[in-house]
Design an enzyme around this catalytic site. Structure first.
Site, PDB file in Angstrom:
ATOM      1  N   CYS A 115      74.876  10.337 -16.027  1.00 60.38           N
ATOM      2  CA  CYS A 115      73.529  10.061 -16.494  1.00 60.38           C
ATOM      3  C   CYS A 115      73.271  10.788 -17.803  1.00 60.38           C
ATOM      4  O   CYS A 115      74.132  11.468 -18.346  1.00 60.38           O
ATOM      5  CB  CYS A 115      72.510  10.525 -15.452  1.00 60.38           C
ATOM      6  SG  CYS A 115      72.851   9.943 -13.775  1.00 60.38           S
TER       7      CYS A 115
ATOM      8  N   ASP B 155      74.525  12.786  -4.034  1.00 63.15           N
ATOM      9  CA  ASP B 155      74.902  14.173  -4.283  1.00 63.15           C
ATOM     10  C   ASP B 155      73.769  14.926  -4.970  1.00 63.15           C
ATOM     11  O   ASP B 155      73.709  16.155  -4.922  1.00 63.15           O
ATOM     12  CB  ASP B 155      76.196  14.270  -5.101  1.00 63.15           C
ATOM     13  CG  ASP B 155      76.129  13.528  -6.423  1.00 63.15           C
ATOM     14  OD1 ASP B 155      75.232  12.696  -6.605  1.00 63.15           O
ATOM     15  OD2 ASP B 155      77.008  13.763  -7.282  1.00 63.15           O
TER      16      ASP B 155
ATOM     17  N   GLY C 246      93.751  10.811 -16.983  1.00 64.52           N
ATOM     18  CA  GLY C 246      94.728  11.890 -16.870  1.00 64.52           C
ATOM     19  C   GLY C 246      94.565  13.044 -17.835  1.00 64.52           C
ATOM     20  O   GLY C 246      95.485  13.857 -17.984  1.00 64.52           O
TER      21      GLY C 246
ATOM     22  N   VAL D  61      75.995   5.502  -9.183  1.00 61.99           N
ATOM     23  CA  VAL D  61      77.366   5.514  -8.664  1.00 61.99           C
ATOM     24  C   VAL D  61      77.381   5.800  -7.165  1.00 61.99           C
ATOM     25  O   VAL D  61      78.083   5.147  -6.398  1.00 61.99           O
ATOM     26  CB  VAL D  61      78.225   6.566  -9.424  1.00 61.99           C
ATOM     27  CG1 VAL D  61      79.588   6.721  -8.777  1.00 61.99           C
ATOM     28  CG2 VAL D  61      78.373   6.162 -10.883  1.00 61.99           C
TER      29      VAL D  61
ATOM     30  N   ASN E 258      73.079  15.399 -14.280  1.00 69.17           N
ATOM     31  CA  ASN E 258      74.106  14.519 -14.831  1.00 69.17           C
ATOM     32  C   ASN E 258      75.444  14.972 -14.288  1.00 69.17           C
ATOM     33  O   ASN E 258      75.875  16.091 -14.571  1.00 69.17           O
ATOM     34  CB  ASN E 258      74.094  14.611 -16.369  1.00 69.17           C
ATOM     35  CG  ASN E 258      75.314  13.975 -17.007  1.00 69.17           C
ATOM     36  OD1 ASN E 258      75.886  13.028 -16.484  1.00 69.17           O
ATOM     37  ND2 ASN E 258      75.710  14.499 -18.152  1.00 69.17           N
ATOM     38  N   GLY E 259      76.107  14.152 -13.473  1.00 71.35           N
ATOM     39  CA  GLY E 259      77.416  14.550 -12.987  1.00 71.35           C
ATOM     40  C   GLY E 259      77.782  13.944 -11.657  1.00 71.35           C
ATOM     41  O   GLY E 259      77.129  13.027 -11.149  1.00 71.35           O
ATOM     42  N   GLU E 260      78.849  14.474 -11.090  1.00 67.31           N
ATOM     43  CA  GLU E 260      79.336  14.094  -9.764  1.00 67.31           C
ATOM     44  C   GLU E 260      79.845  15.350  -9.061  1.00 67.31           C
ATOM     45  O   GLU E 260      80.557  16.156  -9.663  1.00 67.31           O
ATOM     46  CB  GLU E 260      80.495  13.084  -9.847  1.00 67.31           C
ATOM     47  CG  GLU E 260      80.128  11.738 -10.430  1.00 67.31           C
ATOM     48  CD  GLU E 260      79.253  10.913  -9.511  1.00 67.31           C
ATOM     49  OE1 GLU E 260      79.159  11.236  -8.304  1.00 67.31           O
ATOM     50  OE2 GLU E 260      78.647   9.936  -9.996  1.00 67.31           O
TER      51      GLU E 260
ATOM     52  N   ARG F  82      69.655   6.992 -15.581  1.00 71.57           N
ATOM     53  CA  ARG F  82      70.627   7.043 -14.491  1.00 71.57           C
ATOM     54  C   ARG F  82      71.685   5.946 -14.559  1.00 71.57           C
ATOM     55  O   ARG F  82      71.376   4.775 -14.774  1.00 71.57           O
ATOM     56  CB  ARG F  82      69.902   6.925 -13.144  1.00 71.57           C
ATOM     57  CG  ARG F  82      70.843   7.079 -11.951  1.00 71.57           C
ATOM     58  CD  ARG F  82      70.129   6.917 -10.642  1.00 71.57           C
ATOM     59  NE  ARG F  82      71.038   7.157  -9.523  1.00 71.57           N
ATOM     60  CZ  ARG F  82      71.072   6.436  -8.406  1.00 71.57           C
ATOM     61  NH1 ARG F  82      70.231   5.427  -8.247  1.00 71.57           N
ATOM     62  NH2 ARG F  82      71.930   6.721  -7.460  1.00 71.57           N
ATOM     63  N   LEU F  83      72.928   6.370 -14.374  1.00 70.67           N
ATOM     64  CA  LEU F  83      74.035   5.468 -14.092  1.00 70.67           C
ATOM     65  C   LEU F  83      74.308   5.578 -12.604  1.00 70.67           C
ATOM     66  O   LEU F  83      74.763   6.623 -12.121  1.00 70.67           O
ATOM     67  CB  LEU F  83      75.279   5.846 -14.896  1.00 70.67           C
ATOM     68  CG  LEU F  83      76.503   4.952 -14.709  1.00 70.67           C
ATOM     69  CD1 LEU F  83      76.249   3.564 -15.272  1.00 70.67           C
ATOM     70  CD2 LEU F  83      77.730   5.565 -15.381  1.00 70.67           C
TER      71      LEU F  83
END
Length: 616
Positions: A2, A106, A381, A57, A81-83, A54-55
């Site tokens: 976000c 979350d 990666g 997920v 903003n995050g996961e 907001r995105l």
């Protein structure tokens, strides 16, 4: 993922002008809409105003922000903003203390973790994040950023207010805030960039909350504290135990990061790092009767012009089909047209708010936009080379003997293009040396290290805190400019902590680069993929790009109003038009040679022009 922004002021009651303050927050958040196109909102409290784009997920329907919860009569509000990858673990812990959850997001878990643990929650999080929480009980705002700075957080002060945002462009929507470059900012741009000093926002009076730090703002001001750091110590595990531990950690972090309520894919270059992530992801998806989606990147006519070098021994194109066949992924081959590398240079600058890695950024922006058409979350990666010692400078004699950033030894090209008066004022070499020495002084010391191993730790620390941060910053801005969330499993702090103390004779056993990771990948990857030599993120080798950026630079030089000419010597810039492409001698990292330097200068001009930057 976000976009977050807002402002804090303990000298006034912000609710009294709620409409006006929410309008300011809305204007700031509108500049972040690319980061969060799914929903948005504002909240105003007595001493804080938050906004959020907001995105969606996790828990797409219910995870709206800013999120408010009331506990024992006290109001707590978060913009985040995050996961979090340990959401389930934290939820179970908090439920044991009697907390009830009304969403599966979350965000709610993070908010309750702060409510219960206070600032101690920072050390309990596994993920990528930047967030601010209004705490009415303690009359303060708590701000926190993840350990490696995957998610951004900038801030500044105006009068009695502290203003913050995910991106610099959002800050400048606050009344009377303007982008100004002083001596420090110009040194950042000309001596260090595309890398950047942690904590420095480049523009005058703009700061950045450093990775692994939290900040508490109350009526007494702001206090910043580091909540996590690497610790150097003896590595006591045997070689076989080390391989098993790395295998477990890599598997665990990839599996955690596959969790999403929207479809997940991986970036697949065919190299070791992306192939490990893809293999684990494909195996996990197969258990559920599903096939993993993968994406690879290349450039128009690149195979025609590719030339092997010390940095890039072979092309990735032959290895991608090998992985697709082995793991039966739903694969998409993306090819960047030549014109996009210059057409998107300016948009890449606008995405980052600062000049970056030129066509490398532009192509990544193009690829992310293409991936976003079908996916919202991908795993990538990045960061493996920094922690496992994959770059050439981990073993090159010059890096051990030269007290300078190993990806940028020589600043002569940067110095040479400046006007003499600017060059003398800035002292790029002195500024770079100062920042280098600051970082070296921070390196965690282990008394048992030999002089060689001590130096290798310094090189590793520089990589994690500079080079890796730059790549993460690039990936965040180009992906989030496309509304795409990119996760980076090799940034899991548990993995980094463990690998940090693995001795070089294990990491580089039998003189095999990233040997520990390669050994951990046995039984996961096909042998030919597992043992192939490293090749970095692809770039174009087509001479069309060099011709195109030179034509653009010629136009800038011919424009008497071009702002870059207030800093750079017109004749020295003209000399770049006739210079060698010098692909074998990058001016930054492994990829940025002559054409990329021209692209960087073009992005600098776009910055000065598009942001109406004032120079002090």
């Amino acid at each position: 993922m976000c976009g977050i922004c807002g402002f804090i002021n303990f000298k006034t009651n912000l609710v009294k002008n709620e409409g006006e303050n929410k309008a300011i927050a809305y204007k700031m958040a509108k500049k972040l809409r690319h980061r969060g196109p799914d929903s948005w909102g504002e909240w105003a409290g007595e001493h804080a105003v938050f906004a959020h784009s907001r995105l969606a997920v996790i828990d797409v329907e219910n995870g709206l922000q800013p999120m408010k919860r009331t506990v024992e009569g006290h109001e707590f509000v978060i913009t985040y903003n995050g996961e979090l990858y340990n959401t389930a673990d934290l939820r179970r812990d908090l439920e044991s203390y009697g907390y009830d959850f009304t969403t599966a997001s979350d965000t709610e878990v993070l908010l309750y973790a702060y409510i219960h643990y206070g600032e101690k929650c920072a050390g309990m999080l596994n993920g990528i994040y930047a967030f601010a929480i209004w705490d009415s009980m303690r009359q303060r705002v708590f701000v926190c950023r993840d350990r490696f700075g995957v998610k951004p957080f900038f801030y500044t002060y105006k009068n009695d207010a502290m203003i913050f945002a995910s991106e610099l462009k959002s800050l400048f929507e606050y009344p009377d805030l303007e982008p100004v470059l002083d001596k420090t900012g110009l040194c950042e741009l000309f001596a260090l960039s595309p890398a950047r000093t942690q904590g420095v926002g480049v523009f005058k009076d703009v700061l950045e909350l450093r990775p692994a730090h939290y900040m508490i703002i109350d009526r007494n001001g702001a206090k910043i504290k580091r909540y996590w750091s690497l610790k150097s110590a003896a590595h006591t595990d045997s070689y076989d135990e080390t391989i098993e531990k790395v295998r477990y950690l890599v598997n665990d972090t990839v599996k955690r990061q596959l969790i999403s309520d929207v479809p997940v894919a991986t970036f697949l270059s065919g190299g070791l790092d992306s192939s490990v992530i893809t293999a684990i992801g494909a195996i996990e998806k197969a258990k559920a009767g599903e096939r993993l989606s993968t994406y690879s990147f290349d450039y128009e006519d690149n195979s025609k012009y590719f030339k092997a070098s010390h940095f890039q021994p072979d092309s990735d194109t032959q290895w991608v089909p090998r992985m697709v066949e082995e793991f039966r992924t739903n694969h998409t081959y993306l090819v960047c047209p030549n014109n996009m590398l210059t057409d998107l240079l300016e948009e890449a600058l606008l995405a980052k708010d600062l000049p970056g890695m030129a066509d490398v950024d532009a192509s990544l922006l193009y690829f992310c936009r293409e991936v976003k058409k079908n996916h919202t979350v991908v795993l990538s990666g990045e960061c493996s080379d920094e922690i496992f010692g994959g770059y050439p400078w981990f073993r090159e004699k010059k890096a051990f003997e030269t007290p300078a950033f190993p990806w940028c030894y020589d600043l002569s090209l940067r110095n040479n293009i400046l006007l003499p008066s600017v060059s003398e004022t800035l002292d790029l070499d002195g500024y770079s040396r100062m920042r280098y020495e600051e970082s070296i002084a921070e390196t965690p010391v282990f008394e048992g290290d030999s002089e060689e191993e001590k130096r290798r730790r310094e090189i590793s620390y520089l990589n994690i805190n500079w080079f890796m941060t730059n790549l993460l910053d690039r990936k965040d801005r180009m992906s989030m400019a496309s509304g795409l969330e990119v996760r980076v499993p090799f940034c899991d702090h548990r993995l980094v902590e463990y690998v940090w103390n693995i001795p070089w004779e294990m990491k580089n056993k039998d003189n095999i680069s990233k040997n520990v990771l390669r050994e951990a990948a046995k039984g996961i990857l096909p042998e030919d993929v597992r043992v192939r030599r490293k090749s970095p993120y692809p770039k174009t080798h087509n001479p069309h790009y060099e011709e195109a950026v030179k034509a653009l630079l010629d136009g800038v030089i011919s424009d008497s109003n071009a702002p870059i000419l207030a800093l750079c010597d017109r004749e020295k810039l003209s000399a770049l038009l006739n210079g060698s492409s010098d692909y074998g001698k990058p001016f930054f990292g492994q990829l940025m040679a002559g054409p990329q330097f021209i692209g960087y200068i073009l992005q600098m001009n776009y910055l000065l022009r598009d942001y109406h930057v004032k120079i002090m």
